[in-house]
Design an enzyme around this catalytic site. Structure first.
Site, PDB file in Angstrom:
ATOM      1  N   ILE A  23       8.445   1.164   6.477  1.00 55.24           N
ATOM      2  CA  ILE A  23       8.962   1.840   7.673  1.00 55.24           C
ATOM      3  C   ILE A  23      10.109   2.796   7.296  1.00 55.24           C
ATOM      4  CG2 ILE A  23      10.611   0.055   8.371  1.00 55.24           C
ATOM      5  CD1 ILE A  23       9.434   0.573  11.300  1.00 55.24           C
ATOM      6  N   GLU A  37      19.076   0.390   7.095  1.00 58.73           N
ATOM      7  CA  GLU A  37      20.021   0.702   6.024  1.00 58.73           C
ATOM      8  C   GLU A  37      21.416   0.165   6.298  1.00 58.73           C
ATOM      9  OE1 GLU A  37      19.285   5.023   5.394  1.00 58.73           O
ATOM     10  OE2 GLU A  37      17.808   4.203   3.995  1.00 58.73           O
ATOM     11  N   ALA A  38      21.588  -0.494   7.449  1.00 57.34           N
ATOM     12  CA  ALA A  38      22.893  -1.090   7.754  1.00 57.34           C
ATOM     13  C   ALA A  38      22.693  -2.590   7.873  1.00 57.34           C
ATOM     14  CB  ALA A  38      23.441  -0.528   9.064  1.00 57.34           C
ATOM     15  N   ILE A  82       0.203   3.490   2.932  1.00 62.54           N
ATOM     16  CA  ILE A  82       0.812   3.106   4.217  1.00 62.54           C
ATOM     17  C   ILE A  82       2.330   3.232   4.120  1.00 62.54           C
ATOM     18  CG2 ILE A  82       1.172   1.190   5.833  1.00 62.54           C
ATOM     19  CD1 ILE A  82      -1.633   0.181   5.048  1.00 62.54           C
ATOM     20  N   GLU A 127      22.927  -3.983  16.162  1.00 69.04           N
ATOM     21  CA  GLU A 127      23.883  -4.823  15.429  1.00 69.04           C
ATOM     22  C   GLU A 127      23.344  -5.128  14.032  1.00 69.04           C
ATOM     23  OE1 GLU A 127      26.936  -6.013  15.966  1.00 69.04           O
ATOM     24  OE2 GLU A 127      27.313  -5.479  18.054  1.00 69.04           O
ATOM     25  N   LYS A 169      30.566  -1.750   4.335  1.00 68.45           N
ATOM     26  CA  LYS A 169      30.551  -1.684   5.803  1.00 68.45           C
ATOM     27  C   LYS A 169      31.455  -2.776   6.350  1.00 68.45           C
ATOM     28  CE  LYS A 169      27.605  -2.586   9.764  1.00 68.45           C
ATOM     29  NZ  LYS A 169      26.249  -2.786  10.302  1.00 68.45           N
ATOM     30  N   THR A 207      20.603  -6.367  12.648  1.00 67.37           N
ATOM     31  CA  THR A 207      20.250  -7.772  12.453  1.00 67.37           C
ATOM     32  C   THR A 207      18.886  -8.016  11.794  1.00 67.37           C
ATOM     33  OG1 THR A 207      19.675  -7.677  14.800  1.00 67.37           O
ATOM     34  CG2 THR A 207      21.678  -8.841  14.219  1.00 67.37           C
ATOM     35  N   SER A 246       0.843  -1.188   0.000  1.00 68.02           N
ATOM     36  CA  SER A 246       0.000   0.000   0.000  1.00 68.02           C
ATOM     37  C   SER A 246       0.883   1.243   0.000  1.00 68.02           C
ATOM     38  CB  SER A 246      -0.898  -0.009   1.237  1.00 68.02           C
ATOM     39  OG  SER A 246      -1.377   1.279   1.480  1.00 68.02           O
TER      40      SER A 246
HETATM   41  C1  LIG Z   1      14.448   2.650  14.094  1.00 68.60           C
HETATM   42  C2  LIG Z   1      14.747   1.438  13.272  1.00 68.60           C
HETATM   43  C3  LIG Z   1      16.001   1.307  12.681  1.00 68.60           C
HETATM   44  C4  LIG Z   1      16.306   0.156  11.944  1.00 68.60           C
HETATM   45  N1  LIG Z   1      17.560  -0.002  11.432  1.00 68.60           N
HETATM   46  C5  LIG Z   1      17.889  -1.181  10.863  1.00 68.60           C
HETATM   47  C6  LIG Z   1      19.204  -1.422  10.371  1.00 68.60           C
HETATM   48  O1  LIG Z   1      20.067  -0.557  10.408  1.00 68.60           O
HETATM   49  N2  LIG Z   1      19.474  -2.634   9.841  1.00 68.60           N
HETATM   50  C7  LIG Z   1      18.529  -3.616   9.757  1.00 68.60           C
HETATM   51  O2  LIG Z   1      18.852  -4.719   9.314  1.00 68.60           O
HETATM   52  N3  LIG Z   1      17.262  -3.388  10.132  1.00 68.60           N
HETATM   53  C8  LIG Z   1      16.927  -2.211  10.694  1.00 68.60           C
HETATM   54  N4  LIG Z   1      15.643  -1.994  11.088  1.00 68.60           N
HETATM   55  C9  LIG Z   1      14.606  -2.961  10.744  1.00 68.60           C
HETATM   56  C10 LIG Z   1      14.197  -2.742   9.265  1.00 68.60           C
HETATM   57  O3  LIG Z   1      13.753  -1.425   9.091  1.00 68.60           O
HETATM   58  C11 LIG Z   1      13.127  -3.719   8.847  1.00 68.60           C
HETATM   59  O4  LIG Z   1      13.523  -5.016   9.176  1.00 68.60           O
HETATM   60  C12 LIG Z   1      12.891  -3.647   7.365  1.00 68.60           C
HETATM   61  O5  LIG Z   1      12.665  -2.339   6.960  1.00 68.60           O
HETATM   62  C13 LIG Z   1      11.743  -4.514   6.916  1.00 68.60           C
HETATM   63  O6  LIG Z   1      10.543  -4.061   7.396  1.00 68.60           O
HETATM   64  P1  LIG Z   1       9.216  -4.856   6.996  1.00 68.60           P
HETATM   65  O7  LIG Z   1       9.235  -5.119   5.538  1.00 68.60           O
HETATM   66  O8  LIG Z   1       9.020  -5.989   7.909  1.00 68.60           O
HETATM   67  O9  LIG Z   1       8.068  -3.781   7.342  1.00 68.60           O
HETATM   68  P2  LIG Z   1       7.683  -2.420   6.589  1.00 68.60           P
HETATM   69  O10 LIG Z   1       8.850  -1.733   6.005  1.00 68.60           O
HETATM   70  O11 LIG Z   1       6.853  -1.655   7.576  1.00 68.60           O
HETATM   71  O12 LIG Z   1       6.768  -2.891   5.385  1.00 68.60           O
HETATM   72  C14 LIG Z   1       5.427  -3.264   5.565  1.00 68.60           C
HETATM   73  C15 LIG Z   1       4.779  -3.400   4.203  1.00 68.60           C
HETATM   74  O13 LIG Z   1       3.466  -3.896   4.388  1.00 68.60           O
HETATM   75  C16 LIG Z   1       2.555  -3.054   3.693  1.00 68.60           C
HETATM   76  N5  LIG Z   1       1.321  -3.022   4.467  1.00 68.60           N
HETATM   77  C17 LIG Z   1       1.168  -2.861   5.801  1.00 68.60           C
HETATM   78  N6  LIG Z   1      -0.150  -2.860   6.122  1.00 68.60           N
HETATM   79  C18 LIG Z   1      -0.820  -3.047   4.965  1.00 68.60           C
HETATM   80  C19 LIG Z   1      -2.203  -3.125   4.623  1.00 68.60           C
HETATM   81  N7  LIG Z   1      -3.164  -3.012   5.539  1.00 68.60           N
HETATM   82  N8  LIG Z   1      -2.532  -3.300   3.326  1.00 68.60           N
HETATM   83  C20 LIG Z   1      -1.582  -3.411   2.368  1.00 68.60           C
HETATM   84  N9  LIG Z   1      -0.265  -3.334   2.626  1.00 68.60           N
HETATM   85  C21 LIG Z   1       0.103  -3.144   3.919  1.00 68.60           C
HETATM   86  C22 LIG Z   1       3.229  -1.698   3.653  1.00 68.60           C
HETATM   87  O14 LIG Z   1       2.724  -0.919   2.588  1.00 68.60           O
HETATM   88  C23 LIG Z   1       4.672  -2.097   3.442  1.00 68.60           C
HETATM   89  O15 LIG Z   1       4.936  -2.325   2.089  1.00 68.60           O
HETATM   90  C24 LIG Z   1      15.316  -0.841  11.779  1.00 68.60           C
HETATM   91  C25 LIG Z   1      14.048  -0.672  12.328  1.00 68.60           C
HETATM   92  C26 LIG Z   1      13.759   0.452  13.073  1.00 68.60           C
HETATM   93  C27 LIG Z   1      12.379   0.615  13.658  1.00 68.60           C
END
Ligand SMILES: Cc1cc2nc3c(=O)[nH]c(=O)nc-3n(C[C@H](O)[C@H](O)[C@H](O)COP(=O)(O)OP(=O)(O)OC[C@H]3O[C@@H](n4cnc5c(N)ncnc54)[C@H](O)[C@@H]3O)c2cc1C
Length: 480
Positions: free
Chosen positions: A27, A31-32, A24, A324, A60, A326, A21
């Site tokens: 996050i 990026e590391a 939405i 870290e 890195k 992860t 979406s």
């Molecule tokens: C502060 C912070 C720093 C971070 N730094 C690191 C880092 O340096 N290194 C690292 O390895 N990880 C890091 N992470 C973790 C990393 O950001 C996530 O593991 C990564 O971005 C993957 O996220 P995700 O795909 O699980 O969720 P999201 O990026 O949130 O993606 C969710 C997806 O689901 C979709 N979605 C959600 N609800 C709906 C709905 N109702 N209908 C349709 N679509 C929907 C959204 O559109 C989106 O495409 C960090 C996290 C945080 C919070």
């Protein structure tokens, strides 16, 4: 990542639909990484130079921790090995003895990645003409949005159908409890046999629909908020991440080719949001490119990662703070585990149970490593005092006691963090063993001195001959 990997490995047997979406969004942080990402990219056939060019990426070599043991102290968790093991025992036993006799330098003088990182050097491959050593163990920093776009094109080119729109309701089969269909805005419906929940922290499918509960780990990792902000580069990007301890949490700096990713992770019981934003903005290397973006989280994991025909990958399965780097690794190892345990038709409780067992083991091993960063500190602030005196998991306490007693590090099974990783963490945070392995006494002090000096010399000479990280980046192809 999940859709791309499914496209790569399942295109002959499965049809894959990706629902996202734009309203939405993602996050937008993350990026590391750690070196395992190179394996994921290789498995997908992604060329390193093309990947770095497309994502504004940098190399890195490790993560530098400023002020974690105590204010003013610094150490690095460098990837790769340290020194050279000799005979039956690990290098650090010789180092401990050498240090006690005044014959050894700082631990990181013997670590190629650490010296290369601080010197702004990098060696991505062997160049026989220069007679140099092997490529350095490395991960990447990259622009998360660009990586997602890159993988989206990759997945779509290999047959994945992307459906844009918000999922409004999850329909479950009355008899089996499995997910039968997703209802999307605009009265659309998607059926499927296996649903991989990549919906982020909300856990739309695994938590809200399938009812998998959440194990809260904030008693050990109490930080629960973050603010993220990009800023301009103020010089060539450094080849390592920085994690800088602050009064009630820490700040990250992730150098990319075109900007620096910054953020502060903190505990709201000890630091107000406005104050956290002030600290973050006061410690940027360059001009901020946006307002700080708030993110809230609770550290922990799902009770079950695979329920019925739904599997959680990514933040829907749990959150461990990015100390870290992860989380992206957890996504990639989750994908690889799912592909190995991929179900056919029908219900598969045994596969699900095994998936859960392996995932929980992996989460808990990372949890212990993160806890120790907080626990082993001598900082004066109330937040740091609290985590220094908290009760830690028994397995971690035993690990620390073993190291303190005789410098022993035991890595179980395929735990993520290696012996050199634990060594750097413990020494870096001020946990010094009281003794070394008796076999380290087998050589004379003179030989020990020569051994230490020769290893430090090899590292220093090798690093001096490496190209500058900035020059390597400048030679990358330009992204389309
Ligand atoms: C502060 C912070 C720093 C971070 N730094 C690191 C880092 O340096 N290194 C690292 O390895 N990880 C890091 N992470 C973790 C990393 O950001 C996530 O593991 C990564 O971005 C993957 O996220 P995700 O795909 O699980 O969720 P999201 O990026 O949130 O993606 C969710 C997806 O689901 C979709 N979605 C959600 N609800 C709906 C709905 N109702 N209908 C349709 N679509 C929907 C959204 O559109 C989106 O495409 C960090 C996290 C945080 C919070």
């Amino acid at each position: 990542m999940t859709a791309a990997a499914c496209a790569r490995f399942l295109s002959e047997t499965h049809r894959v639909t990706l629902v996202e979406s734009d309203a939405i969004g993602t996050i937008g942080v993350g990026e590391a990484t750690i070196p395992q990402i190179a394996l994921f990219n290789q498995a997908l056939g992604i060329d390193e130079a093309a990947f770095l060019a497309a994502t504004g990426g940098t190399y890195k070599l490790g993560i530098a921790f400023d002020g974690w043991g105590a204010p003013g102290e610094r150490y690095i968790h460098a990837f790769g090995t340290i020194g050279r093991d000799a005979g039956l025992i690990a290098f650090h036993h010789y180092w401990l003895r050498g240090r006690a006799l005044g014959l050894a330098d700082d631990l990181w003088s013997y670590a190629l990645n650490a010296r290369a990182a601080y010197g702004g050097r990098m060696r991505p491959g062997v160049n026989p003409a220069q007679g140099n050593g092997p490529a350095l163990p490395r991960a990447y920093h990259f622009d998360a949005g660009r990586y997602a776009a890159f993988l989206r094109s990759y997945a779509e080119a290999r047959g994945v159908t992307r459906t844009e729109g918000r999922i409004e309701h999850v329909e479950r089969d009355g008899a089996t409890g499995d997910i039968a269909a997703l209802r999307l805005e605009g009265d659309r419906s998607l059926t499927g046999s296996l649903f991989i929940d990549c919906s982020g922290l909300r856990g739309l499918l695994i938590g809200e629909a399938m009812g998998s509960g959440y194990h809260d780990w904030s008693r050990w990792l109490p930080c629960n908020r973050a603010l993220a902000v990009p800023c301009e580069n103020a010089g060539p990007p450094i080849p390592y991440t920085r994690a800088i301890a602050r009064a009630a949490g820490w700040q990250w700096r992730i150098p990319l080719q075109h900007r620096i990713g910054n953020g502060i992770v903190y505990c709201d019981a000890h630091l107000a949001d406005e104050r956290a934003a002030d600290i973050l903005l006061a410690h940027l290397d360059g001009e901020a490119q946006a307002d700080p973006r708030p993110i809230r989280f609770t550290t922990g994991r799902r009770e079950r990662f695979w329920v019925g025909n739904c599997v959680a990958i990514g933040l829907s399965g749990g959150f461990l703070e990015p100390l870290e780097s992860t989380s992206i690794h957890l996504i990639q190892s989750g994908i690889s585990r799912l592909l190995k345990l991929l179900p056919g038709t029908g219900s598969h409780p045994a596969l699900a149970a095994e998936f859960d067992r392996q995932t929980i083991y992996e989460y808990e091993a990372i949890l212990d490593f993160l806890i120790l960063h907080y626990h082993a500190n001598r900082r004066p602030e109330p937040f740091w005092q609290e985590v220094a005196t908290m009760a830690i998991p028994d397995k971690l306490a035993a690990r620390v006691a073993l190291f303190r007693a005789r410098g022993e590090i035991v890595r179980e099974h395929d735990e993520l963090f290696t012996e050199p990783g634990w060594l750097q963490l413990m020494i870096g945070q001020g946990i010094m063993p009281e003794a070394w392995h008796p076999l380290a006494d087998a050589i004379t002090p003179g030989d020990l001195k020569d051994f230490m000096a020769s290893l430090a010399g090899i590292v220093a000479r090798d690093v001096a001959a490496m190209p500058a990280h900035a020059d390597l980046l400048a030679r990358l192809p330009k992204a389309a």
